[in-house]
Structures are given as C-alpha cells and as structure tokens.
Design a protein around this motif. Sequence first.
Motif, PDB file in Angstrom:
ATOM      1  N   LYS A  89       2.734   2.713  -2.306  1.00 31.44           N
ATOM      2  CA  LYS A  89       2.600   4.380  -3.183  1.00 31.44           C
ATOM      3  C   LYS A  89       1.514   4.500  -2.911  1.00 31.44           C
ATOM      4  O   LYS A  89       1.162   5.464  -3.476  1.00 31.44           O
ATOM      5  N   THR A  90      -0.070   3.912  -2.924  1.00 30.95           N
ATOM      6  CA  THR A  90      -1.395   4.511  -2.939  1.00 30.95           C
ATOM      7  C   THR A  90      -1.301   5.798  -2.183  1.00 30.95           C
ATOM      8  O   THR A  90      -2.004   6.606  -1.591  1.00 30.95           O
TER       9      THR A  90
ATOM     10  N   SER B 273       0.643  -0.834  -0.494  1.00 32.26           N
ATOM     11  CA  SER B 273      -0.236  -0.153  -0.079  1.00 32.26           C
ATOM     12  C   SER B 273       0.915   1.461  -0.234  1.00 32.26           C
ATOM     13  O   SER B 273      -0.130   2.349   0.032  1.00 32.26           O
TER      14      SER B 273
END
Length: 128
Positions: free
Chosen positions: A35-36, A33
């Motif tokens: 990058k997001t 998670s």
Amino acid sequence: MKHINQKKIAIIMGSKIISAHRTPDKLFKFAESAKTTGYHVLIAGAGGAAHLPGMLASKTLLPILGVPVETKQLRGLDSLYSIVQMPAEVPVGTLAIGKFGAINAAILAAQILSLNDSNLSIESKKIN
C-alpha cells in the motif's frame, strides 16, 4: 498471468514473481509494504496448493484477486479449491481457472480502481 494485456487497460502495473512457499519473507515484506509503495489492488496467480493469494490477504488490507493456475495433475481444481475456501476475515476474490481468470482479474482490478478514477471507468467499459 501473461494473458493480462496492459495495452487494453490503461493502468500502471507491476509484476513480481514471489512464492508463498519458497520466498515467504519476500512475500511478507512485499505484502506489508504494497500500500505504501503505491499498489491499490493485487492479483495473485497460484497453482497447486495455491497459498499465495491467501498469504497476501493475511498481510495486507488491499483487495486481493486470486487466479487459480491450471495444473497438469488436477487441471487447476486443486488451486481453485484452495483459493476459494478462505477463512472468515481473510477475503480473496477468486476468479476462474487459467486464462479467463487472468483476463477477468485484470478487468475487475480496473473496475475497482475506476471507483476513484472517472477516466479509468471509461477505459474499463471499452474492454468489456
């Protein structure tokens, strides 16, 4: 990793304590998670078997900078060898052992981020 001086590098940073061996589920969730969540580069300090940088690299496409932590037994050489010998297609940028590696990891992360931020480029030149 305490040697990274956020005052010298104008970047919003986060820090987490995650173990590749003791909290692998937490590690995988973070890596998948990252990058997001807004991370662009990850710096991983690791000692001994030093699996953290490689495990992060196996679960994300973000750049991973691995810093071998100096240990009493082998003065960080074991960590260095573990991080630097990644298999093909699981890249980890490996820095020097200990304090200098941590400082250079922060500078290198700033340089990577500056590729898309001209203001940051000016800041990273000031700390070299």
